[in-house]
Design an enzyme around this catalytic site. Structure first.
Site, short mmCIF file in Angstrom:
data_model
loop_
_atom_site.label_atom_id
_atom_site.label_comp_id
_atom_site.label_asym_id
_atom_site.label_seq_id
_atom_site.Cartn_x
_atom_site.Cartn_y
_atom_site.Cartn_z
N GLU A 117 29.72 -72.88 -44.99
CA GLU A 117 30.13 -72.23 -46.23
C GLU A 117 29.36 -72.81 -47.42
O GLU A 117 28.96 -73.98 -47.40
CB GLU A 117 31.63 -72.42 -46.46
N VAL A 174 27.66 -53.46 -47.16
CA VAL A 174 28.96 -53.77 -46.57
C VAL A 174 29.53 -54.94 -47.35
O VAL A 174 28.94 -56.02 -47.39
CB VAL A 174 28.84 -54.14 -45.07
N SER A 176 33.39 -56.88 -48.60
CA SER A 176 34.85 -56.97 -48.63
C SER A 176 35.31 -57.81 -49.81
O SER A 176 36.26 -57.46 -50.51
CB SER A 176 35.37 -57.56 -47.32
N ASN A 177 34.62 -58.92 -50.04
CA ASN A 177 34.99 -59.83 -51.13
C ASN A 177 34.26 -59.41 -52.41
O ASN A 177 33.26 -60.03 -52.80
CB ASN A 177 34.65 -61.27 -50.74
N TYR A 226 19.06 -52.26 -47.07
CA TYR A 226 20.38 -52.87 -47.02
C TYR A 226 20.47 -53.95 -48.09
O TYR A 226 19.56 -54.78 -48.23
CB TYR A 226 20.67 -53.49 -45.65
N TYR A 237 21.26 -71.03 -48.59
CA TYR A 237 22.38 -70.20 -48.13
C TYR A 237 21.92 -68.77 -47.93
O TYR A 237 21.88 -67.97 -48.86
CB TYR A 237 23.56 -70.26 -49.10
N GLU A 240 24.46 -64.02 -42.51
CA GLU A 240 24.23 -62.92 -41.56
C GLU A 240 23.88 -61.62 -42.27
O GLU A 240 23.39 -60.68 -41.64
CB GLU A 240 25.48 -62.73 -40.68
#
Length: 345
Positions: A117, A174, A176-177, A226, A237, A240
């Site tokens: 992370e 894509v 979500s957060n 993308y 960092y 994926e």
């Protein structure tokens, strides 16, 4: 006189042989210090990352990756026998697990701090100072470098890569957060001002439009680009989002994260488009439209397929087996007295 010469010659031979042997010993200890690698290594995982356990039946490291003498354990009763104990940071800082400070730690046992992370998600690290000997992270300067993915030489070069047909959209994302304060969110909102709405496909919890892992790559492959936008812009960092969602899917990644130079240390310079290469989002949008409308230019972003392919790291067991393959190179006396400073540098 003759016997004296023989004695002198024999003495010189012994001295030279002794020096050579001494140098060889010194060289060995320079590359393989005092802890010379044991015949077998036991790696104890103190808790499974995010509570998701995998089977450790059989000799996994040998059967899957050809790494001999490497045994993975998650049974805490093996603590005193383990050469390395691995602690995944998420469970420590959330309080779901604790360091075994009440147990007698073997003198030669090493503790490894594991986190993939970014710093913003690691919480307060001060409580873990002076406990860990080694780190495993996406950071290239970690004791064990563990990226989310990498480009590896292609196994079958005779098999040519065919760029997937682009029938769905110009840009896919894509997410979500989603948080408005993130830079990636601001860039996306600006892109919408210059790219028609029907040319942008957004999936994920934010838009309440989930997409399964099975459908992910096929869906993204139908879009020209993308948005491999990281939620944290910090050294090394690269998640994926680049490796799987873009490169493996067959879509050109538009990246936002660390610097271009940082990306180029991991992937070819002609395999991606960096947001920071443009003076404005308007310029970025115009460039994407141009590239998509010129087949030769667009195809140039896939040249890396001629010699390389993507390897993704998803199995925690594979990551743990990596410890054994690098064990003999790891520093013996290292202790992270200020883990916070290292993580946040």
């Amino acid at each position: 006189m003759w016997s004296l010469r023989v004695s002198v010659s024999a003495l010189m031979f012994l001295v030279i042989a002794s020096l050579i042997l001494h140098l060889l010993v010194l060289r060995q200890f320079k590359t393989r210090p005092e802890h010379l690698r044991p015949e077998n290594l036991t790696i104890l995982l103190w808790h499974w990352p995010f509570g998701v356990a995998y089977s450790l039946k059989g000799n996994f490291c040998w059967e899957k990756f050809g790494i001999p003498g490497c045994f993975l354990e998650d049974n805490r009763s093996m603590f005193s026998q383990a050469e390395v104990v691995v602690f995944h940071h998420h469970e420590l800082w959330t309080g779901r697990s604790k360091l075994p400070l009440d147990l007698r730690r073997p003198l030669k046992q090493r503790w490894l701090w594991l986190s993939l992370e970014p710093p913003m998600k690691n919480g307060n690290l001060s409580a873990f100072n002076s406990f860990f000997n080694w780190t495993m992270s996406y950071r290239r300067d970690a004791d064990i470098f563990m990226p989310y993915g990498k480009l590896v030489p292609k196994k079958n070069r005779s098999k040519s890569f065919v760029v997937p047909k682009k029938t769905k959209c110009l840009v896919a994302w894509v997410v979500s957060n989603y948080k408005e304060q993130y830079r990636r969110s601001k860039v996306f909102q600006q892109l919408k001002d210059f790219i028609p709405e029907d040319q942008i496909e957004v999936y994920g919890q934010w838009k309440k439009r989930p997409i399964s892992n099975k459908a992910l790559l096929k869906t993204i492959s139908q879009c020209f680009f993308y948005l491999a936008f990281e939620n944290s812009e910090c050294t090394d960092y690269i998640s994926e989002k680049l490796w799987r969602n873009a490169l493996q899917a067959g879509s050109v990644p538009v990246v936002l994260g660390p610097s271009r130079a940082n990306y180029e240390a991991m992937v070819r310079s002609d395999a991606f488009i960096h947001v920071d290469d443009f003076r404005s989002v308007r310029e970025l949008a115009a460039f994407l439209k141009y590239v998509a409308s010129h087949n030769q230019t667009y195809g140039s972003y896939f040249r890396w397929h001629e010699s390389h392919e993507v390897k993704i790291y998803t199995d925690w067991r594979e990551r743990l087996c990596t410890i054994c393959s690098q064990y003999h190179k790891l520093p013996v006396r290292r202790v992270y007295k200020d883990l916070y400073s290292w993580v946040n540098q």
